[in-house]
Scaffold this motif. Structure first.
Motif, PDB file in Angstrom:
ATOM      1  N   THR A  67     -22.146  -2.905  67.266  1.00 46.98           N
ATOM      2  CA  THR A  67     -22.346  -1.489  67.146  1.00 46.98           C
ATOM      3  C   THR A  67     -21.951  -1.345  65.761  1.00 46.98           C
ATOM      4  N   ALA A  69     -21.092   3.031  63.697  1.00 44.18           N
ATOM      5  CA  ALA A  69     -21.157   4.596  63.652  1.00 44.18           C
ATOM      6  C   ALA A  69     -22.323   5.019  63.128  1.00 44.18           C
ATOM      7  N   SER A  77     -27.718   7.989  68.597  1.00 40.12           N
ATOM      8  CA  SER A  77     -26.679   7.223  67.957  1.00 40.12           C
ATOM      9  C   SER A  77     -26.435   5.870  68.899  1.00 40.12           C
ATOM     10  N   ASN A  79     -23.615   4.311  69.134  1.00 47.23           N
ATOM     11  CA  ASN A  79     -22.350   4.564  69.800  1.00 47.23           C
ATOM     12  C   ASN A  79     -22.447   5.637  71.171  1.00 47.23           C
ATOM     13  N   GLU A  80     -23.425   6.444  70.963  1.00 45.77           N
ATOM     14  CA  GLU A  80     -23.540   7.496  72.032  1.00 45.77           C
ATOM     15  C   GLU A  80     -24.284   6.916  73.127  1.00 45.77           C
ATOM     16  N   THR A  97     -17.502  -3.272  66.402  1.00 47.63           N
ATOM     17  CA  THR A  97     -17.990  -2.324  65.244  1.00 47.63           C
ATOM     18  C   THR A  97     -17.792  -2.631  63.983  1.00 47.63           C
ATOM     19  N   ASN A 126     -15.610   5.907  65.243  1.00 46.58           N
ATOM     20  CA  ASN A 126     -15.963   5.051  65.978  1.00 46.58           C
ATOM     21  C   ASN A 126     -15.175   5.358  67.421  1.00 46.58           C
ATOM     22  N   GLN A 129     -16.822   8.438  69.006  1.00 46.94           N
ATOM     23  CA  GLN A 129     -18.129   8.369  69.602  1.00 46.94           C
ATOM     24  C   GLN A 129     -18.200   7.334  70.819  1.00 46.94           C
ATOM     25  N   LEU A 130     -17.301   6.310  70.976  1.00 47.02           N
ATOM     26  CA  LEU A 130     -17.292   5.418  72.113  1.00 47.02           C
ATOM     27  C   LEU A 130     -16.402   5.657  73.368  1.00 47.02           C
ATOM     28  N   LEU A 135     -10.310  -0.170  69.401  1.00 47.22           N
ATOM     29  CA  LEU A 135     -11.522  -0.691  69.166  1.00 47.22           C
ATOM     30  C   LEU A 135     -11.058  -2.397  69.523  1.00 47.22           C
TER      31      LEU A 135
END
Length: 299
Positions: A67, A69, A77, A79-80, A97, A126, A129-130, A135
């Protein structure tokens, strides 16, 4: 070839650092919209459909999700969608990401992040959003041939701070790999690659294999179509092999990339459940020497 019961485990596994993933993963670039990715007039994909595809991918054994952002349309999106579909996340799920490119709220491209502060802001976006506190893997995506030492060093500092677990690279030239590895470990390289790849991309694939680094092709199916998706026509060799196995040309292209080495992963993306099943099933397709010769006559 039936696709109903084939899962991503048929593709085998590889480790991104200490994280084990099946070699067939899922790319989310095209998930937020119908049609060409990043098109200013892209039509947002139905949210329930997109979430259904993500959940089905995991049911089929996919545990490597790619993925960024900057993967978004006017109302969706990537991430969403991932957070909505898959959170709370399984310990076995690896989300990769990338940072570097940026788009403003209208979707227009902005200058790549180059300073430590700009890169940290993208990492934090990121994370937000995640809905994560770290990460799993962050790839530095670049343009051009200039030094990446300052940018990769900034990400290495964020890794030391615990915001990032592992680091990778995207869209690089061979000399970038050595430059990055002198700063911090590199677990994967994402480059454009597929049938007919340029010699330099073959060199990056070879270097990754020698150094135990995952090589993750993008546009392996789309080829010259890039963000718009696969082209309509197929070379005779690809279609002949597909016909011989009773599969699609896209499955042959995916299988061919996986045959390039045990360190090669695949992250095909789709918003269609049938195409998802076919992509996952491509991990079980074993090409013969005759097939490989037809696909790569120069080798």
């Amino acid at each position: 070839m039936t696709t109903q019961t084939i899962t991503a485990t048929a593709s085998g596994t590889w480790k991104l650092g200490d994280l084990t993933v099946n070699r067939i993963g899922f790319g989310t670039m095209r998930l937020p919209q119908y049609g060409a990715a990043f098109a200013p007039d892209a039509v947002p994909r139905d949210r329930d459909q997109a979430i259904g595809v993500l959940r089905r991918a995991v049911e089929l054994g996919v545990n490597h999700i790619d993925t960024a952002a900057f993967y978004f349309s006017s109302r969706r999106s990537a991430n969403e969608l991932i957070a909505g579909a898959l959170a709370p996340y399984s310990d076995e799920l690896v989300i990769v990401t990338k940072v570097g490119p940026g788009r403003d709220r209208s979707g227009a491209w902005e200058a790549h992040a180059r300073t430590p502060g700009e890169l940290r802001a993208q990492v934090e976006e990121n994370l937000r959003q995640l809905g994560r506190d770290h990460l799993d893997v962050v790839n530095l995506r670049i343009l051009g041939t200039d030094s990446i030492a300052e940018r990769f060093g900034a990400l290495a500092d964020l890794r030391e701070a615990g915001l990032i677990r592992h680091l990778g690279l995207s869209n690089i030239h061979p000399h970038h790999l050595a430059e990055a590895r002198a700063i911090a470990p590199v677990v994967c390289v994402q480059n454009m690659y597929g049938l007919g790849a340029a010699p330099e991309q073959e060199e990056v694939l070879r270097l990754c294999g020698e150094q135990g680094i995952a090589f993750v092709p993008f546009y392996a199916i789309a080829g010259k179509g890039r963000e718009a998706g696969a082209v309509a026509s197929e070379e005779g060799g690809v279609q002949a092999v597909a016909d011989r196995h009773g599969v699609s040309a896209a499955q042959v292209r995916l299988a061919w990339t996986l045959h390039r080495g045990p360190h090669v992963l695949a992250i095909p993306g789709t918003g269609d459940l049938d195409h998802l099943a076919q992509n996952v099933a491509a991990g079980s397709l074993r090409l013969s020497e005759e097939d490989l010769a037809a696909l790569s006559p120069a080798e």
